[in-house]
Design a protein around this motif. Structure first.
Motif, mmCIF file in Angstrom:
data_model
loop_
_atom_site.group_PDB
_atom_site.id
_atom_site.type_symbol
_atom_site.label_atom_id
_atom_site.label_comp_id
_atom_site.label_asym_id
_atom_site.label_seq_id
_atom_site.Cartn_x
_atom_site.Cartn_y
_atom_site.Cartn_z
ATOM 1 N N PHE A 168 -18.567 -16.605 2.007
ATOM 2 C CA PHE A 168 -18.181 -15.315 2.587
ATOM 3 C C PHE A 168 -17.340 -14.588 1.547
ATOM 4 O O PHE A 168 -16.881 -15.187 0.565
ATOM 5 C CB PHE A 168 -17.400 -15.489 3.898
ATOM 6 N N ASP A 169 -17.154 -13.291 1.750
ATOM 7 C CA ASP A 169 -16.315 -12.516 0.828
ATOM 8 C C ASP A 169 -14.874 -13.004 0.936
ATOM 9 O O ASP A 169 -14.323 -13.103 2.035
ATOM 10 C CB ASP A 169 -16.373 -11.024 1.176
ATOM 11 N N THR A 170 -14.279 -13.311 -0.211
ATOM 12 C CA THR A 170 -12.909 -13.825 -0.205
ATOM 13 C C THR A 170 -12.036 -13.028 -1.164
ATOM 14 O O THR A 170 -12.528 -12.400 -2.116
ATOM 15 C CB THR A 170 -12.872 -15.301 -0.628
ATOM 16 N N SER A 171 -10.753 -13.100 -0.921
ATOM 17 C CA SER A 171 -9.791 -12.424 -1.794
ATOM 18 C C SER A 171 -9.537 -13.292 -3.012
ATOM 19 O O SER A 171 -9.292 -14.494 -2.901
ATOM 20 C CB SER A 171 -8.486 -12.175 -1.060
ATOM 21 N N ALA A 172 -9.586 -12.679 -4.198
ATOM 22 C CA ALA A 172 -9.322 -13.402 -5.434
ATOM 23 C C ALA A 172 -7.847 -13.423 -5.784
ATOM 24 O O ALA A 172 -7.459 -14.158 -6.713
ATOM 25 C CB ALA A 172 -10.109 -12.767 -6.585
ATOM 26 N N MET A 173 -7.022 -12.670 -5.064
ATOM 27 C CA MET A 173 -5.609 -12.560 -5.396
ATOM 28 C C MET A 173 -4.774 -12.439 -4.121
ATOM 29 O O MET A 173 -5.277 -12.027 -3.069
ATOM 30 C CB MET A 173 -5.347 -11.320 -6.269
ATOM 31 N N ASP A 174 -3.512 -12.789 -4.245
ATOM 32 C CA ASP A 174 -2.556 -12.427 -3.197
ATOM 33 C C ASP A 174 -2.285 -10.933 -3.307
ATOM 34 O O ASP A 174 -2.059 -10.411 -4.404
ATOM 35 C CB ASP A 174 -1.235 -13.190 -3.383
ATOM 36 N N GLY A 175 -2.324 -10.238 -2.182
ATOM 37 C CA GLY A 175 -2.078 -8.795 -2.231
ATOM 38 C C GLY A 175 -2.379 -8.125 -0.907
ATOM 39 O O GLY A 175 -2.024 -8.654 0.152
ATOM 40 N N TRP A 176 -3.093 -6.992 -1.023
ATOM 41 C CA TRP A 176 -3.385 -6.168 0.145
ATOM 42 C C TRP A 176 -4.883 -5.869 0.204
ATOM 43 O O TRP A 176 -5.472 -5.459 -0.801
ATOM 44 C CB TRP A 176 -2.624 -4.843 0.091
ATOM 45 N N ALA A 177 -5.485 -6.101 1.341
ATOM 46 C CA ALA A 177 -6.845 -5.622 1.582
ATOM 47 C C ALA A 177 -6.748 -4.204 2.120
ATOM 48 O O ALA A 177 -5.995 -3.939 3.071
ATOM 49 C CB ALA A 177 -7.566 -6.522 2.585
ATOM 50 N N VAL A 178 -7.489 -3.287 1.486
ATOM 51 C CA VAL A 178 -7.403 -1.882 1.892
ATOM 52 C C VAL A 178 -8.796 -1.343 2.173
ATOM 53 O O VAL A 178 -9.796 -1.838 1.639
ATOM 54 C CB VAL A 178 -6.719 -1.025 0.807
ATOM 55 N N GLU A 187 1.651 -7.101 -7.097
ATOM 56 C CA GLU A 187 2.466 -6.503 -8.148
ATOM 57 C C GLU A 187 1.999 -5.111 -8.545
ATOM 58 O O GLU A 187 2.680 -4.420 -9.316
ATOM 59 C CB GLU A 187 2.490 -7.412 -9.389
ATOM 60 N N HIS A 188 0.838 -4.708 -8.037
ATOM 61 C CA HIS A 188 0.310 -3.379 -8.349
ATOM 62 C C HIS A 188 0.423 -2.415 -7.175
ATOM 63 O O HIS A 188 -0.205 -1.355 -7.179
ATOM 64 C CB HIS A 188 -1.156 -3.470 -8.789
ATOM 65 N N ALA A 189 1.216 -2.764 -6.190
ATOM 66 C CA ALA A 189 1.349 -1.909 -4.994
ATOM 67 C C ALA A 189 2.823 -1.785 -4.626
ATOM 68 O O ALA A 189 3.649 -2.664 -4.921
ATOM 69 C CB ALA A 189 0.553 -2.496 -3.838
ATOM 70 N N TYR A 190 3.127 -0.646 -3.949
ATOM 71 C CA TYR A 190 4.479 -0.428 -3.428
ATOM 72 C C TYR A 190 4.373 -0.214 -1.926
ATOM 73 O O TYR A 190 3.648 0.656 -1.445
ATOM 74 C CB TYR A 190 5.126 0.780 -4.080
ATOM 75 N N ALA A 191 5.063 -1.066 -1.186
ATOM 76 C CA ALA A 191 5.045 -0.966 0.281
ATOM 77 C C ALA A 191 6.314 -0.277 0.756
ATOM 78 O O ALA A 191 7.427 -0.790 0.564
ATOM 79 C CB ALA A 191 4.919 -2.346 0.902
ATOM 80 N N ASP A 192 6.162 0.890 1.360
ATOM 81 C CA ASP A 192 7.294 1.623 1.933
ATOM 82 C C ASP A 192 7.466 1.128 3.363
ATOM 83 O O ASP A 192 6.773 1.564 4.290
ATOM 84 C CB ASP A 192 6.991 3.115 1.902
ATOM 85 N N GLU A 193 8.386 0.165 3.518
ATOM 86 C CA GLU A 193 8.585 -0.467 4.824
ATOM 87 C C GLU A 193 9.065 0.543 5.864
ATOM 88 O O GLU A 193 8.710 0.449 7.051
ATOM 89 C CB GLU A 193 9.598 -1.615 4.709
ATOM 90 N N ALA A 194 9.860 1.493 5.426
ATOM 91 C CA ALA A 194 10.401 2.454 6.380
ATOM 92 C C ALA A 194 9.301 3.321 6.988
ATOM 93 O O ALA A 194 9.308 3.612 8.186
ATOM 94 C CB ALA A 194 11.442 3.331 5.688
ATOM 95 N N LYS A 195 8.350 3.733 6.145
ATOM 96 C CA LYS A 195 7.281 4.607 6.630
ATOM 97 C C LYS A 195 6.025 3.830 7.010
ATOM 98 O O LYS A 195 5.101 4.394 7.603
ATOM 99 C CB LYS A 195 6.930 5.639 5.562
ATOM 100 N N GLY A 196 5.976 2.554 6.627
ATOM 101 C CA GLY A 196 4.793 1.760 6.940
ATOM 102 C C GLY A 196 3.580 2.198 6.159
ATOM 103 O O GLY A 196 2.461 2.124 6.666
ATOM 104 N N LEU A 197 3.828 2.630 4.898
ATOM 105 C CA LEU A 197 2.716 3.090 4.053
ATOM 106 C C LEU A 197 2.675 2.264 2.762
ATOM 107 O O LEU A 197 3.718 1.903 2.190
ATOM 108 C CB LEU A 197 2.867 4.558 3.697
ATOM 109 N N LEU A 198 1.466 2.015 2.309
ATOM 110 C CA LEU A 198 1.242 1.260 1.073
ATOM 111 C C LEU A 198 0.716 2.222 0.022
ATOM 112 O O LEU A 198 -0.237 2.966 0.263
ATOM 113 C CB LEU A 198 0.222 0.132 1.292
ATOM 114 N N HIS A 199 1.326 2.184 -1.172
ATOM 115 C CA HIS A 199 0.921 3.055 -2.275
ATOM 116 C C HIS A 199 0.440 2.183 -3.435
ATOM 117 O O HIS A 199 1.087 1.191 -3.783
ATOM 118 C CB HIS A 199 2.085 3.928 -2.748
ATOM 119 N N ALA A 200 -0.681 2.570 -4.034
ATOM 120 C CA ALA A 200 -1.198 1.866 -5.213
ATOM 121 C C ALA A 200 -0.538 2.420 -6.464
ATOM 122 O O ALA A 200 -0.420 3.637 -6.624
ATOM 123 C CB ALA A 200 -2.704 2.009 -5.310
#
Length: 598
Positions: free
Chosen positions: A212-222, A271-284
């Motif tokens: 099945f399709d798997t993630s190659a890294m720890d991170g975020w599925a978008v 390490e390539h993403a920024y998670a804004d916990e306050a707004k609940g938004l993920l930025h690449a």
């Protein structure tokens, strides 16, 4: 599978190391002192004496009387005064495999040139042991000396007409062909027992890899373009399937190896993403490509695709691949079963040599060596010089291969040939033009308990039964090794290794050549196998091999320091010449081979 790549960087062999302590042959060590001149002169004298003995079939002298010490080319004789083991008669009369013998019954076959027979039957060396020469046969026949009439080669040979020795390369080819002569059996072995075996069938994938399709890294599925909304604390771990598809504009934490949700566009590394916990938004923080860091289903293979071919040795990596592809057991060729029979009344199993008795060096050596070749080996049995015990041991064995040590020449207590003749064995190889080790042999025993059907019967009935069994000898193989240790090693690499490779379905050792960093004296007519050690080239020079001293038939000091054997053609080679190299079983560094050194 390929042989070792000698051009690739390897361990530094340029340091002198322990093998430099007098082991190198004259000229093999750069800057060798002039003190080796005496050893070289002694070796050259021994070679000259050997040349005098084997210079021609009509001029070669017979075995000297007891007490005389001429030089000469007796393969089984320890050198006298030659530190590197040049071939010369010793003061004790001995047979061709190094066993004590009555000089009046010794065959002077080593004093005449050896050649292959001119027809297919004798080229294969196949004949019955009963056609061996008597003790006064007067040497080996030359090529073309068999009858030119319509009589078959077997029938034309009398007791005084021995089969000619095969060339070294032909003997190895006969052994390899014998090992490959029948269909390979197959058994299913659990993965934890398959290591070191050979695959009997191709290994095909039982599923897509990955399945099945798997993630190659720890991170975020978008999914879709960002930024992406995410729910704090939510995430997908390996081994847990996502509950639902991922909608556009959403993100979810994901671990390496976890199944990605349907409709996922990409995986963004943590390490390539920024998670804004306050707004609940993920930025690449970097551009995002569709499919990045996702291992798609079937990326490595599709179900049914061949992963590795039949004949592959099962390594730890093969075991891992098989498990990943869904296997719990593997179709494997059973390891050939080998029995070792040590012959000789003069051998001790423990303690120091005394009163004419010597330590058995081959019993402890052969088991690990044969296991390294891929065989299943029983503990050695010591039989002494007892023809009845040998016959009974052959009858009781259920092995695929029986290896004997000593007793292969024509001395008064050399019982191997007479016993093989009695049980109706067929000789495939009877003597090889190689030094050391020329009195080695390869035979095929009849099916059923060897000799059991003839023991106790009148002689005429035994002979008739033996003749009937000679017509279909489809039982186990027997390799008779000479009794001298290095001569036995020669038999191992010449006959046993290619035979076991065939029986086990293993690929043959790939031949390769290397420069030899010294002049190596050769035998006038026979191939020589000389222990060598690999050395890295200095100052941009090529890698090479250096021959080692102590290479006489009764010596193991040289082979103990070696990582290969140089195949030296008749006449010898000069320094800087390329020669064929045979790696020793432990030289390729394959510690995964089960039982390599145990």
């Amino acid at each position: 599978m390929t042989g070792p790549d000698r051009s690739a960087p390897g361990p530094d062999r340029s340091a002198p190391g322990p093998v430099d302590d007098g082991l190198f042959a004259p000229g093999a060590v750069p800057g060798e002192a002039a003190g080796s001149a005496r050893a070289r002169a002694e070796e050259e004298l021994a070679i000259e004496q050997a040349l005098a003995l084997v210079g021609g079939s009509t001029l070669g002298p017979s075995r000297p009387p007891r007490g005389q010490r001429p030089g000469g080319g007796g393969d089984g004789d320890d050198p006298s005064g030659t530190p590197d083991g040049g071939e010369a008669w010793s003061s004790t009369p001995r047979t061709g495999d190094g066993r004590n013998a009555d000089p009046t019954s010794a065959s002077p076959t080593s004093a005449s040139p050896m050649s292959s027979a001119p027809n297919a039957r004798t080229d294969a060396g196949a004949h019955t042991p009963g056609n061996r020469p008597g003790p006064h046969s007067g040497g080996r026949v030359q090529s073309g000396s068999t009858s030119s009439g319509s009589t078959s080669p077997r029938a034309s040979r009398t007791a005084n007409q021995p089969a000619p020795s095969l060339s070294w390369s032909r003997a190895r080819a006969v052994a390899a062909r014998a090992g490959r002569g029948g269909p390979l059996a197959a058994v299913r072995l659990p993965l934890d027992r398959a290591l070191g075996h050979v695959l009997a069938e191709p290994l095909g994938a039982l599923t897509d890899l990955p399945s099945f399709d798997t993630s190659a890294m720890d991170g975020w599925a978008v999914a879709g373009p960002g930024p992406w909304a995410f729910v704090a604390g939510a995430g997908i771990l390996a081994g847990h399937a996502p509950a639902t598809a991922l909608p556009d504009g959403a993100a979810v934490r994901i671990a390496t190896g976890a199944r990605v949700p349907p409709d996922t566009t990409a995986v963004i590394r943590s390490e390539h993403a920024y998670a804004d916990e306050a707004k609940g938004l993920l930025h690449a923080e970097r551009s995002v490509a569709t499919g990045q860091d996702i291992r798609p289903r079937g990326q490595e293979c599709r179900s049914g695709e061949q992963l590795v071919p039949a004949g592959t040795v099962v390594t730890p990596a093969v075991l891992g691949l098989a498990a990943a592809a869904g296997y719990d057991a593997l179709p494997a060729v059973p390891r050939p079963r080998v029995d070792i029979l040590v012959l000789g009344d003069e051998l001790l199993a423990a303690g120091l040599p005394h009163d004419g008795l010597i330590r058995d060096a081959l019993g402890p050596m052969l088991g690990p060596w044969l296991r390294a070749l891929g065989a299943e080996v029983a503990g050695p049995r010591r039989l002494g010089d007892d023809a009845g015990a040998l016959r009974d041991a052959l009858a009781a064995s259920d092995a695929d291969l029986i290896v004997t040590t000593g007793g292969t020449a024509s001395g008064p207590v050399d019982h191997v040939h007479p016993v093989l003749a009695e049980v109706g064995a067929e000789l495939l190889v009877d003597g090889v033009a190689v030094r050391p080790g020329h009195p080695m042999l390869l035979a095929r025993l009849p099916s059923g308990p060897s000799g059991a059907h003839t023991a106790g019967r009148p002689e005429g009935q035994r002979d008739a039964t033996a003749e009937q069994r000679k017509e279909s000898p489809d039982g186990p193989y027997l390799v008779g090794l000479p009794g001298n240790p290095l001569a036995a090693v020669s038999g191992l690499v010449t006959l046993v290794e290619p035979l076991i490779a065939g029986l086990a379905g293993r690929p043959a050792q790939d031949a390769y050549r290397a420069l030899v960093h010294a002049e190596v004296h050769g035998h006038p007519h026979d191939t020589r196998l000389v222990p060598v050690v690999h050395r890295a080239g200095r100052a941009g020079g090529r890698d090479h091999v250096a021959p080692l001293r102590y290479n006489g038939p009764a010596m193991l000091r040289g082979i103990a320091a070696a990582d290969g054997l140089a195949v030296v053609e008749p006449g010898g080679v000069r320094s800087g010449t390329e020669v064929e190299i045979l790696d020793l079983p432990w030289a390729p560094a394959t510690p995964w081979t089960e039982g390599c050194f145990t």
